[in-house]
Write a protein that holds these residues in place. Structure first.
Motif, mmCIF file in Angstrom:
data_model
loop_
_atom_site.group_PDB
_atom_site.id
_atom_site.type_symbol
_atom_site.label_atom_id
_atom_site.label_comp_id
_atom_site.label_asym_id
_atom_site.label_seq_id
_atom_site.Cartn_x
_atom_site.Cartn_y
_atom_site.Cartn_z
ATOM 1 N N GLY A 215 0.841 -1.198 0.000
ATOM 2 C CA GLY A 215 0.000 0.000 0.000
ATOM 3 C C GLY A 215 0.868 1.236 0.000
ATOM 4 O O GLY A 215 2.106 1.156 0.012
ATOM 5 N N SER A 242 -2.063 -1.792 -3.883
ATOM 6 C CA SER A 242 -3.291 -1.000 -3.863
ATOM 7 C C SER A 242 -3.233 -0.030 -5.049
ATOM 8 O O SER A 242 -2.202 0.110 -5.708
ATOM 9 N N ARG A 243 -4.338 0.643 -5.287
ATOM 10 C CA ARG A 243 -4.373 1.520 -6.465
ATOM 11 C C ARG A 243 -3.325 2.643 -6.418
ATOM 12 O O ARG A 243 -2.676 2.888 -7.430
ATOM 13 N N GLN A 256 -2.828 -4.663 -9.539
ATOM 14 C CA GLN A 256 -3.717 -3.947 -8.605
ATOM 15 C C GLN A 256 -4.835 -4.861 -8.121
ATOM 16 O O GLN A 256 -5.489 -5.539 -8.904
ATOM 17 N N GLY A 258 -8.489 -5.006 -6.086
ATOM 18 C CA GLY A 258 -9.605 -4.174 -5.636
ATOM 19 C C GLY A 258 -10.682 -4.021 -6.676
ATOM 20 O O GLY A 258 -10.707 -4.732 -7.682
ATOM 21 N N ILE A 274 -1.450 -0.839 3.990
ATOM 22 C CA ILE A 274 -2.728 -0.654 3.278
ATOM 23 C C ILE A 274 -3.778 -0.252 4.306
ATOM 24 O O ILE A 274 -3.920 -0.905 5.343
ATOM 25 N N GLN A 279 -12.794 -0.124 -1.463
ATOM 26 C CA GLN A 279 -12.444 -0.387 -2.870
ATOM 27 C C GLN A 279 -11.247 -1.331 -2.968
ATOM 28 O O GLN A 279 -11.053 -1.964 -3.996
ATOM 29 N N HIS A 280 -10.449 -1.407 -1.933
ATOM 30 C CA HIS A 280 -9.356 -2.387 -1.932
ATOM 31 C C HIS A 280 -9.847 -3.723 -1.375
ATOM 32 O O HIS A 280 -9.614 -4.777 -1.975
ATOM 33 N N THR A 281 -10.552 -3.682 -0.258
ATOM 34 C CA THR A 281 -10.876 -4.949 0.424
ATOM 35 C C THR A 281 -11.860 -5.811 -0.368
ATOM 36 O O THR A 281 -11.860 -7.027 -0.206
#
Ligand SMILES: Cc1cc2nc3c(=O)[nH]c(=O)nc-3n(C[C@H](O)[C@H](O)[C@H](O)COP(=O)(O)OP(=O)(O)OC[C@H]3O[C@@H](n4cnc5c(N)ncnc54)[C@H](O)[C@@H]3O)c2cc1C
Length: 326
Positions: A215, A242-243, A256, A258, A274, A279-281
């Motif tokens: 992250g 992560s993004r 990526q 998510g 992170i 939006q990630h989880t």
């Protein structure tokens, strides 16, 4: 098709000639919803050549499946899919429509609900039985609360969080029927011109048993080396991000995880720096075991972690590598 039979319709998700794993999870969810409403479970596969995938669903799940050939639908196109479904689903007597809470599902499901005048519940994670039928649970406030919803009207469109329902193990359960339907090209206002695969799209993420994810807390690109070395401790591991990490160019977009990236469900997910934004989880919550390393004890990622490490990640990973001799 019988006009008297009301149905729950699972909209299969697929890409490049393969069914997405979430399709089997949708069928698992369907089995929890349909009996209380006395609905027949069915599936639809939309595309230019839907037959082989429809056969696979019918063979592996036993449910009746419609192979819906849509003229011009060579690649996923949310608008075309939505218009095709809006024309088709009333003919199928669809009372409940299930799609994935994925980038593509979110492309068509809300607009489809509007087209059908349907109730819409996105992001379903579990189902419980209420007095008047099923109730649907989903996360709220970035995973800090859960929300229970029930529809006031029918039909109902649901999107289901990938990883939330356990798919039945693959197997032959008796051949379901496959019926073919052909639809002409829907009158779209947009057109897909080209589909270009992202660099590094085959990062082995989907197959890895261990995912080590970076992250923004990694701080600088050079620190990714620590994560790479940790991944190297395992025989089947992949590096992900992560993004923000991908936006910074530290990792490719194919890595990526998510909502707008990959959905993974490894046996072990190591989340390094992170925060745990929804939006990630949504892309990793199906992981078997989650270890999160974060210097902030209030980080939301700790809500779904099995092991919470409140520590600077460079200090922790360096110590881990030293102990492991890696
Ligand atoms: C439509 C949309 C789609 C999106 N799709 C995605 C998606 O697919 N994937 C995705 O990941 N995000 C996506 N996002 C972005 C998402 O909302 C979050 O912004 C993003 O996930 C945050 O990434 P992060 O946790 O790496 O960074 P941050 O939220 O900045 O968190 C960094 C974390 O690192 C911790 N930290 C800092 N320093 C250290 C240290 N030295 N040691 C340990 N911990 C440290 C901090 O405490 C913090 O918790 C999307 C957003 C939108 C609006």
């Amino acid at each position: 098709m019988s006009a008297a039979t009301k149905r729950l319709v699972v909209v299969a998700e697929h890409a490049q000639g393969r069914l997405a794993p979430v399709t089997w999870e949708l069928l698992a969810c369907a089995r929890q919803v349909a009996p209380a409403l006395e609905l027949e479970i069915t599936a639809v596969v939309l595309g230019q050549e839907p037959q082989p995938l429809a056969q696979e669903i019918a063979r592996r799940s036993g449910v009746k499946t419609w192979a819906v050939e849509v003229e011009g639908l060579a690649h996923f196109h949310g608008e075309a899919q939505r218009l095709a479904l809006a024309g088709l689903l009333p003919r199928l007597e669809a009372q409940v429509v299930l799609g994935a809470h994925s980038t593509s599902g979110l492309d068509w499901a809300p607009a489809l609900a509007t087209d059908l005048g349907a109730a819409y519940i996105p992001g379903v994670e579990s189902v419980s039985r209420g007095a008047d039928g099923p109730a649907f649970w989903r996360s709220a406030h970035f995973g800090k609360a859960r929300e229970k919803l029930t529809p006031e009207t029918w039909p109902l469109v649901l999107t289901v969080q990938p990883g939330a329902f356990e798919a039945a193990p693959p197997g032959e359960v008796g051949q379901g029927k496959v019926e073919a339907i052909r639809l002409s090209a829907p009158p779209c206002r947009t057109k897909v011109l080209e589909l270009v695969e992202g660099a590094g799209a085959d990062a082995g993420l989907g197959r890895a048993q261990v995912v080590v994810a970076a992250g923004r807390g990694v701080g600088e690109k050079e620190n990714l080396e620590l994560l790479r070395r940790v991944a190297g401790l395992f025989s089947s591991a992949a590096l992900a991000g992560s993004r923000p990490v991908c936006d910074l160019g530290w990792l490719g977009y194919g890595q990526q995880v998510g909502l707008t990236g990959a959905t993974v469900a490894p046996r072990l997910y190591l989340a390094c720096g992170i925060s745990g934004a929804l939006q990630h989880t949504v892309g990793m919550q199906g992981s078997g075991f989650v270890v999160a390393i974060n210097s902030d004890p209030q980080a939301a990622i700790f809500n779904l972690a099995d092991v919470c490490v409140v520590e600077d990640l460079t200090a922790f990973l360096s110590a881990l590598l030293e102990m492991a001799g890696g």
